[in-house]
Design a protein around this motif. Structure first.
Motif, PDB file in Angstrom:
ATOM      1  N   ALA A 292      75.754   5.978  27.096  1.00  0.00           N
ATOM      2  CA  ALA A 292      75.770   6.639  27.775  1.00  0.00           C
ATOM      3  C   ALA A 292      74.424   7.841  27.854  1.00  0.00           C
ATOM      4  O   ALA A 292      74.986   9.134  28.649  1.00  0.00           O
ATOM      5  N   THR A 293      73.542   7.556  27.028  1.00  0.00           N
ATOM      6  CA  THR A 293      72.463   8.197  27.028  1.00  0.00           C
ATOM      7  C   THR A 293      71.523   8.085  27.775  1.00  0.00           C
ATOM      8  O   THR A 293      71.072   6.924  27.678  1.00  0.00           O
ATOM      9  N   THR A 294      70.381   8.887  28.387  1.00  0.00           N
ATOM     10  CA  THR A 294      69.595   8.408  29.802  1.00  0.00           C
ATOM     11  C   THR A 294      68.619   8.818  29.343  1.00  0.00           C
ATOM     12  O   THR A 294      68.194   9.055  28.148  1.00  0.00           O
ATOM     13  N   LEU A 295      67.857   8.275  29.423  1.00  0.00           N
ATOM     14  CA  LEU A 295      65.894   8.154  29.101  1.00  0.00           C
ATOM     15  C   LEU A 295      65.404   9.523  28.678  1.00  0.00           C
ATOM     16  O   LEU A 295      64.792   9.971  28.442  1.00  0.00           O
ATOM     17  N   MET A 296      66.169  10.868  29.804  1.00  0.00           N
ATOM     18  CA  MET A 296      66.010  12.082  29.732  1.00  0.00           C
ATOM     19  C   MET A 296      65.452  12.301  28.761  1.00  0.00           C
ATOM     20  O   MET A 296      64.775  14.066  28.721  1.00  0.00           O
ATOM     21  N   SER A 297      66.698  12.333  27.727  1.00  0.00           N
ATOM     22  CA  SER A 297      66.719  12.592  26.215  1.00  0.00           C
ATOM     23  C   SER A 297      66.087  12.427  25.762  1.00  0.00           C
ATOM     24  O   SER A 297      65.496  13.938  24.449  1.00  0.00           O
ATOM     25  N   VAL A 298      64.971  11.529  25.514  1.00  0.00           N
ATOM     26  CA  VAL A 298      63.862  11.481  25.004  1.00  0.00           C
ATOM     27  C   VAL A 298      62.673  11.377  25.318  1.00  0.00           C
ATOM     28  O   VAL A 298      61.489  11.329  24.843  1.00  0.00           O
ATOM     29  N   THR A 299      62.600  11.465  27.101  1.00  0.00           N
ATOM     30  CA  THR A 299      61.414  11.276  27.455  1.00  0.00           C
ATOM     31  C   THR A 299      60.679  12.685  27.723  1.00  0.00           C
ATOM     32  O   THR A 299      60.714  13.617  27.614  1.00  0.00           O
ATOM     33  N   MET A 300      59.215  12.454  26.917  1.00  0.00           N
ATOM     34  CA  MET A 300      57.670  12.719  27.285  1.00  0.00           C
ATOM     35  C   MET A 300      57.487  12.818  28.454  1.00  0.00           C
ATOM     36  O   MET A 300      56.984  11.792  28.998  1.00  0.00           O
ATOM     37  N   PRO A 301      57.294  13.447  29.044  1.00  0.00           N
ATOM     38  CA  PRO A 301      56.242  13.910  30.619  1.00  0.00           C
ATOM     39  C   PRO A 301      54.371  13.600  30.462  1.00  0.00           C
ATOM     40  O   PRO A 301      53.912  13.406  29.699  1.00  0.00           O
ATOM     41  N   VAL A 302      54.575  11.777  31.451  1.00  0.00           N
ATOM     42  CA  VAL A 302      53.224  12.130  31.646  1.00  0.00           C
ATOM     43  C   VAL A 302      52.460  12.528  32.805  1.00  0.00           C
ATOM     44  O   VAL A 302      53.229  12.445  33.983  1.00  0.00           O
ATOM     45  N   VAL A 303      51.234  13.296  32.872  1.00  0.00           N
ATOM     46  CA  VAL A 303      51.248  13.266  34.016  1.00  0.00           C
ATOM     47  C   VAL A 303      50.948  12.665  35.400  1.00  0.00           C
ATOM     48  O   VAL A 303      49.970  11.564  34.893  1.00  0.00           O
ATOM     49  N   ARG A 304      50.682  12.734  36.615  1.00  0.00           N
ATOM     50  CA  ARG A 304      50.957  12.224  37.404  1.00  0.00           C
ATOM     51  C   ARG A 304      49.409  11.140  37.963  1.00  0.00           C
ATOM     52  O   ARG A 304      48.912  12.245  37.950  1.00  0.00           O
ATOM     53  N   GLY A 305      49.331  10.775  37.853  1.00  0.00           N
ATOM     54  CA  GLY A 305      48.847   9.579  38.078  1.00  0.00           C
ATOM     55  C   GLY A 305      46.963   9.291  36.445  1.00  0.00           C
ATOM     56  O   GLY A 305      45.806   8.044  36.883  1.00  0.00           O
ATOM     57  N   ALA A 306      48.099   9.903  35.391  1.00  0.00           N
ATOM     58  CA  ALA A 306      47.276   9.576  34.213  1.00  0.00           C
ATOM     59  C   ALA A 306      47.544   7.714  33.875  1.00  0.00           C
ATOM     60  O   ALA A 306      48.219   7.504  32.707  1.00  0.00           O
ATOM     61  N   VAL A 307      46.135   6.972  34.822  1.00  0.00           N
ATOM     62  CA  VAL A 307      46.681   5.662  34.098  1.00  0.00           C
ATOM     63  C   VAL A 307      44.958   5.225  33.929  1.00  0.00           C
ATOM     64  O   VAL A 307      43.835   5.222  35.401  1.00  0.00           O
ATOM     65  N   ILE A 308      44.572   4.163  33.425  1.00  0.00           N
ATOM     66  CA  ILE A 308      43.419   3.277  33.378  1.00  0.00           C
ATOM     67  C   ILE A 308      44.234   1.428  33.162  1.00  0.00           C
ATOM     68  O   ILE A 308      44.930   1.357  32.462  1.00  0.00           O
ATOM     69  N   PRO A 309      43.015   0.891  33.416  1.00  0.00           N
ATOM     70  CA  PRO A 309      43.140  -0.180  33.134  1.00  0.00           C
ATOM     71  C   PRO A 309      43.141  -1.333  31.668  1.00  0.00           C
ATOM     72  O   PRO A 309      42.220   0.056  31.355  1.00  0.00           O
ATOM     73  N   ALA A 310      43.828  -1.636  31.304  1.00  0.00           N
ATOM     74  CA  ALA A 310      43.745  -2.259  29.841  1.00  0.00           C
ATOM     75  C   ALA A 310      42.487  -2.764  29.804  1.00  0.00           C
ATOM     76  O   ALA A 310      42.432  -2.661  28.626  1.00  0.00           O
ATOM     77  N   SER A 311      41.788  -3.206  30.821  1.00  0.00           N
ATOM     78  CA  SER A 311      41.145  -4.161  30.930  1.00  0.00           C
ATOM     79  C   SER A 311      39.147  -3.169  31.121  1.00  0.00           C
ATOM     80  O   SER A 311      37.903  -3.318  30.858  1.00  0.00           O
ATOM     81  N   ALA A 312      39.550  -1.925  30.577  1.00  0.00           N
ATOM     82  CA  ALA A 312      37.936  -0.746  30.677  1.00  0.00           C
ATOM     83  C   ALA A 312      37.776  -1.855  29.826  1.00  0.00           C
ATOM     84  O   ALA A 312      38.238  -0.916  28.222  1.00  0.00           O
ATOM     85  N   THR A 313      35.954  -1.527  29.095  1.00  0.00           N
ATOM     86  CA  THR A 313      35.302  -1.098  28.474  1.00  0.00           C
ATOM     87  C   THR A 313      33.982  -0.119  28.545  1.00  0.00           C
ATOM     88  O   THR A 313      33.962  -0.208  29.316  1.00  0.00           O
ATOM     89  N   GLY A 314      33.479  -0.073  27.147  1.00  0.00           N
ATOM     90  CA  GLY A 314      32.227   1.023  27.669  1.00  0.00           C
ATOM     91  C   GLY A 314      31.830   1.264  28.411  1.00  0.00           C
ATOM     92  O   GLY A 314      32.956   2.798  28.232  1.00  0.00           O
ATOM     93  N   ASP A 315      30.893   1.403  29.153  1.00  0.00           N
ATOM     94  CA  ASP A 315      30.721   2.404  30.030  1.00  0.00           C
ATOM     95  C   ASP A 315      32.035   2.621  31.124  1.00  0.00           C
ATOM     96  O   ASP A 315      32.678   4.180  32.030  1.00  0.00           O
ATOM     97  N   GLY A 316      32.638   1.125  31.631  1.00  0.00           N
ATOM     98  CA  GLY A 316      33.640   1.470  32.051  1.00  0.00           C
ATOM     99  C   GLY A 316      34.733   2.431  31.611  1.00  0.00           C
ATOM    100  O   GLY A 316      36.148   3.241  32.486  1.00  0.00           O
ATOM    101  N   LEU A 317      35.310   2.209  30.505  1.00  0.00           N
ATOM    102  CA  LEU A 317      36.177   3.042  29.475  1.00  0.00           C
ATOM    103  C   LEU A 317      35.878   5.030  29.855  1.00  0.00           C
ATOM    104  O   LEU A 317      36.783   5.590  29.478  1.00  0.00           O
ATOM    105  N   VAL A 318      34.890   4.832  29.421  1.00  0.00           N
ATOM    106  CA  VAL A 318      34.352   6.451  29.242  1.00  0.00           C
ATOM    107  C   VAL A 318      34.758   6.767  30.663  1.00  0.00           C
ATOM    108  O   VAL A 318      34.867   7.913  30.586  1.00  0.00           O
TER     109      VAL A 318
END
Length: 402
Positions: free
Chosen positions: A340-366
């Protein structure tokens, strides 16, 4: 010296210089409507252009010419006009030789389709700055080797002509030939930041396929050259029981002070950059799985367990990441209340758009991480379909990137 921003350089028509490629270059983000910024121009006296490159004479070059002229002007009988004129001629020939050295770098760089921005004549030599996006071993080695080769050819011609000419002209030509041979030999030494070091870099890089291994070998060679200069100028005379030539010792210390720091910086940068190339956003992330915001804690635990995830990414109504939480945090929710408990009780917010691709490496990661520094503590790592596969903490990424 051939100076491509963003990578290793060729050697130098003179004493050698720490290259801009000795450390990690700033990453340029290119968009369709915004061209990449041009490199900063060097301050100095502009002498026009050749092969599209601006020729710059720094004021210190004129000071060097006068110092050389004064040294030659002081003979056993004191200062003489003839000696000063000869010294001034030698100084002019020296800088002409340096210019030919840099012009050779420029010509070969242009032959490989590179844009050359500047040829700069400085107090102790010169450098050529050109753009070297996506460099290749063959062109790196060819551009670097062009400088010493040009000096060797000019030196041979000057010495040959000097043998057929008498008087002051012959003497000046002989000095010109000697200076060109010295420039060729010194710049061909196999260590960074000299041309020979760039050739070593290109050869090792071409054979091994490891760009940074080439830089490491060249940098180690530079440190050996720096020590050898001191040994030859100071240690060798002492071993033979002779006195130390003060001028030679001063020049040796100067060369050491230029070559050792430059090669050490390149070695350090190559080590860090090689490590960066082996890193990826996926490898630095904690495994995660995306779950809709309206799921319950019990549902989240089941999905996370089946996906072997340690983090849950909470997806907003539009399917974009809106929050996250460690699966272990749900242990604090009583078992009987999890359905009966929703995820809102344990969730920490993430900044909108704070996403990076898993394939990012080297200079692309930077490039992917830099815009988020100071704006968030975590980034959501996504696969090619945009689905969350991990949570990466900025502190962990910074530490890994060095």
């Amino acid at each position: 010296m051939a100076r491509p921003p963003g990578d290793g350089e060729g050697g130098r028509g003179g004493a050698g210089e720490a290259g801009r490629g000795s450390r990690a270059p700033p990453t340029t983000v290119v968009t369709m409507d915004r061209p990449p910024p041009r490199p900063r121009t060097t301050r100095g006296i502009s002498l026009g252009r050749v092969l599209g490159a601006r020729i710059v004479l720094t004021p210190s070059t004129l000071v060097m010419a006068l110092i050389l002229a004064a040294i030659y002007g002081m003979g056993d009988d004191g200062f003489t006009r003839q000696g000063f004129a000869l010294g001034l001629s030698v100084a002019i020939l020296l800088f002409a030789s340096v210019f030919l050295h840099e012009l050779a770098h420029t010509a070969v760089a242009r032959a490989f389709g590179r844009t050359v921005d500047e040829i700069v004549l400085t107090f102790f030599g010169g450098h050529t700055q050109f753009r070297a996006e996506d460099p290749k071993p063959v062109e790196t080695g060819a551009i670097a080797a062009a400088g010493p080769l040009a000096n060797a050819v000019v030196g041979g011609i000057a010495i040959t002509v000097a043998g057929a000419v008498d008087g002051t002209v012959g003497e000046v030509l002989w000095y010109a030939g000697l200076l060109n041979f010295i420039l060729a030999a010194f710049n061909a030494l196999p260590g960074s930041p000299l041309d020979g070091g760039r050739v070593v870099n290109a050869v090792v890089w071409g054979i091994s396929g490891d760009r940074w291994k080439g830089h490491r070998w060249a940098a180690q060679g530079g440190r050996i050259v720096a020590v050898a200069v001191i040994v030859v100028a100071v240690g060798w005379p002492l071993l033979q029981g002779r006195g130390i030539d003060l001028i030679a010792a001063i020049w040796a210390m100067f060369l050491f002070s230029v070559i050792w720091p430059a090669s050490t910086a390149e070695l350090r940068a190559a080590t860090v950059l090689a490590r960066r190339d082996q890193l990826s956003a996926h490898g630095l992330a904690v495994p995660a799985v995306g779950i809709p915001y309206d799921a319950t804690v019990a549902q989240a635990r089941v999905v996370a367990a089946s996906a072997h995830a340690r983090e849950v990414v909470v997806l907003a109504a539009d399917g974009k990441p809106a929050g996250h939480f460690p699966v272990s945090l749900t242990d604090a929710v009583p078992e009987e209340a999890r359905d009966a408990t929703t995820l809102m009780s344990v969730t920490m917010p993430v900044v909108r758009g704070a996403v990076i691709p898993a394939s990012a490496t080297g200079d692309g990661l930077v490039s992917a991480v830099v815009p988020w520094l100071g704006r968030t503590d975590v980034l959501v790592v996504t696969d090619d379909d945009g689905q969350p596969v991990g949570i990466a903490r900025l502190d962990d990424i910074r530490e890994a990137l060095g």
